[in-house]
Write a protein that holds these residues in place. Structure first.
Motif, short mmCIF file in Angstrom:
data_model
loop_
_atom_site.label_atom_id
_atom_site.label_comp_id
_atom_site.label_asym_id
_atom_site.label_seq_id
_atom_site.Cartn_x
_atom_site.Cartn_y
_atom_site.Cartn_z
N THR A 117 -2.60 5.15 4.92
CA THR A 117 -3.67 5.16 5.92
C THR A 117 -3.49 4.10 6.99
OG1 THR A 117 -5.01 3.74 4.48
CG2 THR A 117 -5.34 6.14 4.32
N LYS A 135 0.83 -1.21 0.00
CA LYS A 135 0.00 0.00 0.00
C LYS A 135 0.86 1.26 0.00
CE LYS A 135 -4.09 -2.01 2.20
NZ LYS A 135 -5.05 -1.91 3.32
N ASP A 140 -0.48 4.82 -0.42
CA ASP A 140 -1.56 4.75 0.56
C ASP A 140 -0.92 4.61 1.94
OD1 ASP A 140 -3.73 4.35 2.13
OD2 ASP A 140 -4.45 2.54 1.10
#
Length: 578
Positions: free
Chosen positions: A315, A308, A313
Motif C-alpha cells: 500500500t 512491509k 503489504d
C-alpha cells in the motif's frame, strides 16, 4: 545489541569532523608558524629582486622608503665593505688637514646607537674633529669621530679593535687617524624625521654587525643568499642577505622583516583554543546528529517499506526526492513493489482460475459420468431383455431405444470434444463477414420439425445485416439458443428471434415465452451439464450453452441472459462490417 544506522553514522561523522578539527588545530599550532616564516622568506626574496630594479630607477634610498611604506620591509643596498651605498639624507662633509682630497663625505647612519644618537645633532659646521678609521687598500672606514669632549662611535667595529673584548680576528686590520673641520652637516631637524632606514636602530645594528663580520680575518664575500633569524626584546625578525655581482665586485642587498605579528596571533589563538574547542565540539555533535538523521532518513524509510513488502503489504510507496543513487534505489524499490503486487495478484487469479478449473473438471467428470450412466443403463436393460427373449413382440422398440441412446452418447462425445477444443486456448477461428439474417433463417428451417411438433409460433424480426465472425460457429450458437428456447417453451407459445443493429454492432436475441429464471440459476446456466431443475430434460446433452459461451468468448463478443415480461431472452452482440 542492535545499533541503528543513525547512531553509527552519528559516530562516524562526529569522528570525521573531530579528526578534521584536531588536524587543523595541530597543523595551525605546530606547522603554521613554519609555513608563515617560509612564506615570509619567499615574499622577502621577491621584494629583494624587485628592489634591484627600483633602486636602478629611483635610487637605493627612495626604493627603500617605498618598500617600507607599502610592505613594511626594511631593505637597503650595501657595498663590498658592508656600507650603505646611498646616504644622501644623513651625512657630514669634512675638510681634512694635510690631505690632497678636498672634502670627505662621511655617512652618519653607522654612528646611530645607544651611546651616540643624542650626540650626533650636536655636531656643527666649523667643529674640529678627529676621525679613527679602518684602512683597507684605498678605502677608509670611519668608526669613531671626536670633537672636543664629545664623540660618536660605531661600537660594532670599535669593540672588535680595542678594549678588553678586542677580537684577534680583527688584529690584521690597519687603522688610521685623521684630523679635519666639518664643512657641512645634513641632519633631520628632529629625531622622528630621520628618514628610513636610519631611524630603525635594530636594522642598522644588524647592518653594522654584518659589516664587522666582513672585516674579520679570512672572511670571504658571500657566495649565496644567507638567511638569519634574530630576536630583540621578545620580537623575532627574519634577515636575508643576498650577494649581487656588479662590475666584478660583490655587493649586497640587505633585507629584514618582522615576524612578531604571527607570534602574537599564534599566542592569542593558543589562549583562545579551549573556548574555541568547546564551542566547536558542540557544533560537531549537533551537526553530526543532523547530518546522520538526514542521511539515514531515506534508508530508514527504505527499511520500513521493504519490511512491509516482505509482509505482502504494497500500500505504501517510497518518496523519490533526489536523482542520486538513493533516489534511484527508491524508484527501483517502488517499481519492484508494483511488479511483485501485479505478479502476486496475477498468481492469485491463476490459482483461483486453476481452482475453478479443477472444480469444473470435477463437475465435468461427474456430469459425464451421470450423462453416460443413463444411456449405458438403458442399453444394458434392452440387451438383457433381448437376450432373455422377453416381450419378443417389442424387439424393434428395444433396438430403436438402444439406437437413440447411442446417437445421444455420440452427440455428447462430439460436444465434449468441441468444448475441450474451445477451452484449450489454442483454437483461433477465422473471422469473415457474413449475412446474419440468412444464418438465422437456415437454423430456423433446420429446427422446423421440432417447432411444428410442439405447435410453437416463431416471430422473425430480421433485417439484412453483414456481421463479422465465424459463420459456422455463430450458426451453432443460434442452433443452441433456439434449441434451448424450443425445449423450455410450452406448446402453443411463441418464440421471437430478432436482430437490432446500429453503425457499429448488431444484437441477435432469442426470446421464448415461459417461466423466468431465478437469480441463482442465472449465475450457473452457462456451466457444463447444468440444467434448470424444473425444466430438466433428457433430450439435450447439457453442453449447448457452455459451448455457446466458449464460441462467443472466442469472438470477444458480449452475451447474456435476462428475464423479460413474458419469459427469458438470450442475446449476443457482433461487430458489423465497416
Amino acid at each position: 545489541m542492535k545499533k541503528s544506522i543513525v547512531f553509527k553514522w552519528f559516530m562516524l561523522t562526529a569522528l570525521i569532523f573531530s579528526t578534521m578539527f584536531l588536524f587543523i588545530g595541530i597543523a595551525q599550532n605546530y606547522f603554521f608558524e613554519k609555513y608563515y616564516i617560509n612564506e615570509k622568506s619567499e615574499t622577502l626574496q621577491r621584494y629583494m629582486n624587485k628592489y634591484s630594479d627600483m633602486a636602478g630607477k629611483k635610487g637605493a634610498e627612495a626604493a627603500s622608503v617605498e618598500l617600507y611604506k607599502n610592505n613594511h620591509i626594511w631593505i637597503t643596498k650595501l657595498d663590498e665593505y658592508g656600507r650603505i651605498s646611498d646616504a644622501e639624507s644623513y651625512y657630514i662633509d669634512v675638510k681634512l688637514k694635510n690631505e690632497s682630497q678636498d672634502i670627505w663625505r662621511i655617512p652618519m647612519y653607522s654612528f646611530e646607537g645607544e651611546f651616540s644618537s643624542d650626540v650626533l645633532s650636536l655636531l656643527k659646521v666649523g667643529d674640529e674633529v678627529i676621525i679613527d678609521t679602518v684602512n683597507i687598500a684605498d678605502e677608509r672606514i670611519p668608526y669613531q669621530i671626536q670633537t672636543g669632549s664629545m664623540g660618536v662611535v660605531n661600537l660594532s667595529i670599535a669593540n672588535k679593535l680595542h678594549g678588553s673584548h678586542a677580537d684577534k680576528a680583527y688584529s690584521h686590520l690597519e687603522t688610521g687617524l685623521y684630523r679635519g673641520t666639518i664643512t657641512k652637516t645634513v641632519f633631520p631637524e628632529r629625531t622622528e624625521y630621520i628618514p628610513f632606514p636610519y631611524q630603525e636602530r635594530y636594522f642598522l645594528e644588524q647592518v653594522k654587525v654584518f659589516q664587522a663580520g666582513l672585516l674579520a680575518d679570512n672572511r670571504k664575500p658571500l657566495q649565496s643568499t644567507e638567511e638569519l633569524s634574530k630576536e630583540e626584546n621578545f620580537s623575532e625578525y627574519k634577515v636575508i642577505i643576498k650577494p649581487v655581482i656588479e662590475e666584478g665586485v660583490t655587493r649586497y642587498i640587505f633585507a629584514m622583516t618582522s615576524l612578531q605579528p604571527v607570534d602574537e596571533a599564534i599566542a592569542v589563538i593558543r589562549q583562545f583554543y579551549p573556548y574555541f574547542f568547546g564551542f566547536t565540539l558542540l557544533c560537531i555533535v549537533f551537526l553530526a546528529f543532523i547530518f546522520s538523521k538526514w542521511l539515514a532518513k531515506p534508508l530508514i524509510s527504505i527499511n520500513q517499506i521493504t519490511g512491509k513488502i516482505a509482509k505482502m503489504d504494497f500500500t505504501e510507496k517510497l518518496p523519490v526526492g533526489s536523482e542520486d543513487e538513493i533516489g534511484q534505489l527508491s524508484r527501483n524499490i517502488n517499481y519492484l513493489s508494483n511488479q511483485i503486487e501485479v505478479y502476486i495478484n496475477q498468481l492469485k487469479q491463476d490459482l483461483d482460475k486453476e481452482k475453478q478449473l479443477e472444480n469444473t473438471r470435477k463437475e465435468f467428470i461427474a456430469g459425464v459420468s451421470h450423462e453416460l450412466k443413463t444411456p449405458l443403463a438403458v442399453m444394458k436393460s434392452c440387451l438383457s431383455i433381448l437376450k432373455d427373449g422377453i416381450a419378443a413382440e417389442k424387439r424393434d422398440h428395444y433396438f430403436q431405444a438402444m439406437e437413440d441412446e447411442i446417437q445421444r452418447t455420440d452427440l455428447l462425445v462430439v460436444n465434449m470434444l468441441d468444448l475441450a477444443k474451445f477451452e484449450s486456448g489454442t483454437y483461433k477461428p477465422e473471422m469473415a463477414p457474413f449475412e446474419i439474417d440468412k444464418v438465422i433463417t437456415e437454423v430456423y428451417k433446420s429446427l422446423a420439425e421440432q417447432i411444428q411438433v410442439k405447435s410453437l409460433s416463431i416471430s422473425l424480426r430480421l433485417s439484412p445485416q453483414m456481421v463479422v465472425g465465424h459463420k459456422g460457429l455463430i450458426s451453432r450458437v443460434m442452433t443452441n439458443f433456439l434449441s434451448n428456447a424450443i425445449q423450455h417453451t410450452e406448446s402453443g407459445h411463441a418464440i421471437v428471434i430478432a436482430v437490432k443493429s446500429n453503425e457499429q454492432t448488431a444484437e441477435i436475441s432469442v426470446e421464448n415465452q415461459g417461466n423466468s429464471i431465478s437469480e441463482e440459476d442465472m449465475k450457473s446456466i452457462w456451466n457444463q451439464f447444468y440444467r434448470v431443475e424444473a425444466r430438466s430434460s433428457k433430450s439435450g446433452t447439457g453442453l449447448g450453452l457452455s459451448i455457446s459461451k466458449e464460441i462467443l468468448e472466442l469472438h470477444h463478443a458480449s452475451y447474456g441472459v435476462e428475464n423479460t415480461k413474458d419469459g427469458v431472452r438470450f442475446f449476443f452482440i457482433l461487430p458489423v462490417q465497416s
